[in-house]
Every structure is written in C-alpha cells, then in structure tokens.
Design a protein around this motif. Structure first.
Motif, short mmCIF file in Angstrom:
data_model
loop_
_atom_site.label_atom_id
_atom_site.label_comp_id
_atom_site.label_asym_id
_atom_site.label_seq_id
_atom_site.Cartn_x
_atom_site.Cartn_y
_atom_site.Cartn_z
N GLN A 171 0.82 -1.20 0.00
CA GLN A 171 0.00 0.00 0.00
C GLN A 171 0.86 1.25 0.00
OE1 GLN A 171 -0.73 2.55 2.37
NE2 GLN A 171 -2.31 3.41 1.02
N ALA A 172 1.93 1.23 0.79
CA ALA A 172 2.81 2.40 0.89
C ALA A 172 3.60 2.64 -0.39
CB ALA A 172 3.76 2.22 2.07
N PHE A 173 4.06 1.56 -1.02
CA PHE A 173 4.93 1.70 -2.19
C PHE A 173 4.16 1.90 -3.50
CE2 PHE A 173 8.14 0.08 0.63
CZ PHE A 173 9.33 0.58 0.14
N SER A 174 3.00 1.24 -3.63
CA SER A 174 2.37 1.26 -4.96
C SER A 174 0.85 1.28 -4.91
CB SER A 174 2.80 0.03 -5.75
OG SER A 174 2.25 -1.16 -5.18
N ASN A 175 0.25 1.56 -3.75
CA ASN A 175 -1.21 1.50 -3.60
C ASN A 175 -1.74 0.14 -4.05
OD1 ASN A 175 -3.71 2.54 -2.83
ND2 ASN A 175 -4.17 3.31 -4.89
N TYR A 176 -1.05 -0.91 -3.63
CA TYR A 176 -1.40 -2.32 -3.85
C TYR A 176 -1.12 -2.82 -5.26
CZ TYR A 176 -3.95 -1.74 0.56
OH TYR A 176 -4.29 -1.46 1.86
N GLN A 177 -0.57 -2.00 -6.15
CA GLN A 177 -0.38 -2.46 -7.52
C GLN A 177 0.67 -3.58 -7.63
OE1 GLN A 177 -2.49 -1.54 -10.06
NE2 GLN A 177 -3.46 -0.74 -8.21
N ASP A 178 1.61 -3.64 -6.68
CA ASP A 178 2.61 -4.70 -6.73
C ASP A 178 2.32 -5.82 -5.72
OD1 ASP A 178 3.19 -3.51 -4.30
OD2 ASP A 178 5.31 -3.12 -4.74
N LEU A 179 1.10 -5.85 -5.19
CA LEU A 179 0.79 -6.79 -4.12
C LEU A 179 0.86 -8.25 -4.58
CD1 LEU A 179 -0.05 -7.38 -1.23
CD2 LEU A 179 -2.44 -7.05 -1.91
N MET A 180 0.44 -8.54 -5.80
CA MET A 180 0.46 -9.92 -6.26
C MET A 180 1.89 -10.46 -6.29
SD MET A 180 -2.71 -10.17 -6.46
CE MET A 180 -2.61 -11.92 -6.76
N ALA A 181 2.81 -9.66 -6.77
CA ALA A 181 4.21 -10.09 -6.82
C ALA A 181 4.77 -10.23 -5.40
CB ALA A 181 5.04 -9.09 -7.62
N ARG A 182 4.42 -9.30 -4.52
CA ARG A 182 4.93 -9.37 -3.14
C ARG A 182 4.35 -10.59 -2.41
NH1 ARG A 182 7.63 -4.91 -1.17
NH2 ARG A 182 7.55 -3.03 -2.45
N ALA A 183 3.06 -10.85 -2.60
CA ALA A 183 2.44 -12.00 -1.95
C ALA A 183 3.04 -13.31 -2.46
CB ALA A 183 0.94 -11.98 -2.19
N SER A 184 3.26 -13.38 -3.76
CA SER A 184 3.88 -14.57 -4.34
C SER A 184 5.27 -14.80 -3.76
CB SER A 184 3.95 -14.42 -5.86
OG SER A 184 4.66 -15.50 -6.44
N GLU A 185 6.04 -13.72 -3.65
CA GLU A 185 7.39 -13.84 -3.11
C GLU A 185 7.38 -14.24 -1.64
OE1 GLU A 185 11.24 -14.16 -4.04
OE2 GLU A 185 9.68 -13.48 -5.43
N LEU A 186 6.43 -13.71 -0.88
CA LEU A 186 6.30 -14.08 0.53
C LEU A 186 6.06 -15.58 0.66
CD1 LEU A 186 5.89 -13.34 3.57
CD2 LEU A 186 3.46 -13.12 3.02
N LEU A 187 5.14 -16.11 -0.12
CA LEU A 187 4.83 -17.54 -0.05
C LEU A 187 6.02 -18.39 -0.49
CD1 LEU A 187 1.19 -17.39 -1.46
CD2 LEU A 187 1.87 -17.84 0.91
N ARG A 188 6.77 -17.93 -1.46
CA ARG A 188 7.95 -18.68 -1.91
C ARG A 188 9.02 -18.76 -0.82
NH1 ARG A 188 7.69 -19.62 -7.40
NH2 ARG A 188 6.20 -18.29 -8.54
N HIS A 189 9.04 -17.76 0.05
CA HIS A 189 10.00 -17.78 1.15
C HIS A 189 9.49 -18.57 2.36
CE1 HIS A 189 12.14 -14.65 -1.05
NE2 HIS A 189 13.12 -14.77 -0.19
N LEU A 190 8.19 -18.46 2.66
CA LEU A 190 7.66 -19.08 3.87
C LEU A 190 7.38 -20.57 3.72
CD1 LEU A 190 5.12 -16.46 5.31
CD2 LEU A 190 7.42 -16.97 6.11
N LEU A 191 6.79 -20.96 2.60
CA LEU A 191 6.31 -22.34 2.49
C LEU A 191 7.41 -23.40 2.56
CD1 LEU A 191 3.43 -21.78 -0.06
CD2 LEU A 191 3.23 -22.52 2.32
#
Length: 227
Positions: A163-183
């Motif tokens: 939200q701070a960086f792109s008003n959620y426009q990059d959220l899909m990429a960030r969420a995907s990257e989060l899951l790739r690190h956590l799972l």
C-alpha cells in the motif's frame, strides 16, 4: 419477498458507501453525514440497519469475506495459497476489501475492535494447516497454531508495504514472493514443488470463484449479501 430484497439491497448499498468513505478518510475522520450522502439514503434507513459508525465499520470488516470462498483443494497448502492470493487480488479492485483492510490496519481507530479479521484469518489458516498436517504435507516440526499467526502477521506486513509503495499495484508479486519464502520452511519438499505460487494465481482463483458465485441459486446470493 420484494420488501426483503429492498432491505438487502439498501443494506449492501450503505455498506459500499461506508467502505468508500472509510477507505478515503479512515475511521476517525469518517462521518455519518458523508456516508449518508454517498449512499443516498435517509438517516432513518441507515439507522434501521446500523446503529452507529462503529456498527458500520464492523459491517465492512465482516462483509469483505462474505461472497468469495476458495473451493476445497486436495492439497490443503494449495488451498491456503489460493486463499491468500485471492484476497490479494480482491484487495486491488474490491472497495469493500480495501476498506476492510484499511480499517483493520488503522491504529488510530480508537474504540473500534479491529481484531475480527485477524482472528478469522488465523483460524482459517490454522484449520488448513491442521488438515495439511493430517495429510502429511507439513514438516514434522510445524505447529499449526503458531505457524498460522506467522503467516497472517507476515501477509499483513506485506499488504502494508504494498500500500505504501504502490497503492497495492505490486501486491500480487509481493504475496507470491512471501509464499515462496515461507512455504519451504513448513512444507514437505515434494509439496512445495507442486504448489502454484505465481503472481497470476489470484486472478485465476478469482475467475473460478466468480463462476461459482454466478451459479448459486438466488437465495444463496441474498444470504451472502446480508453477510
């Protein structure tokens, strides 16, 4: 039935108007008069459904998850992934979801109980992790009750950054990257290798759930609208 239909539509219209105002101004600055103007309803109609600004905010917090649910998946970790990615996708375009997240993350919302969405996310994540564990999808050290809170807290942080960086426009990429690190820290390697984690996954699941919603009998849609 016609009277009930009108009440359902009026309630939904008020919630959408409240969502717009809460997203734009936050909880503290939002006013009932602004919500009335946006909804185009009388004060009596609004107070018939919601007794206060707090009830309106709680209604928005509840309504964000009322219409779309991920279908059961054979792989429960994939189901958890799909829940996360669907929410991320809807956050980019659905005003009710955006307002719900704004309210849940609004630390200035004095007097508003913001724990509901977090508790629901933790509970849903825990249930899916427990099912995944029963199917042998998780590594031996995983404790679902603890891991679910880590997942929810991490995703909340990613949402705030996006939200701070792109008003959620990059959220899909960030969420995907989060899951790739956590799972990989919780899943068996063969399960991790089978998961669909791309940034496009949210749009794919959204299209699937939208088709299911459109196929529901009318009474189910009405129940969903009531939330």
């Amino acid at each position: 039935m016609a009277k009930q239909d009108r009440a359902i539509r009026t309630r939904r219209n008020i919630l959408l108007a409240a969502a717009k105002v809460f997203e734009e101004h936050g909880y503290q600055a939002a006013t009932i008069s602004e919500i009335l103007t946006s909804a185009g309803v009388t004060k009596g109609a609004l107070y018939f459904h919601f007794k206060s600004k707090e009830e309106l905010a709680l209604g928005v917090l509840d309504a964000q998850d009322s219409q779309f649910a991920v279908p059961d998946r054979p792989c429960k970790l994939q189901e958890l992934v799909d829940v996360v990615m669907l929410h991320a996708h809807r956050l980019q375009s659905d005003p009710m979801v955006r307002a719900g997240v704004r309210l849940a993350m609004d630390q200035t919302a004095t007097g508003l109980d913001r724990t509901g969405p977090f508790l629901r996310w933790v509970e849903l994540s825990r249930e899916l992790l427990e099912k995944a564990q029963a199917q042998g999808e998780l590594l031996p050290h995983v404790v679902p009750a603890r891991t679910s809170e880590v997942f929810v807290g991490s995703f909340a942080g990613v949402q705030s950054m996006s939200q701070a960086f792109s008003n959620y426009q990059d959220l899909m990429a960030r969420a995907s990257e989060l899951l790739r690190h956590l799972l990989p820290t919780v899943a068996q390697p063969y399960v991790t290798a089978s998961l669909h984690l791309s940034a496009s996954r949210g749009a794919e699941v959204y299209q699937e759930t939208q088709r299911l919603v459109e196929q529901r009998p009318p009474q189910h849609e009405e129940a969903a609208a009531v939330g």
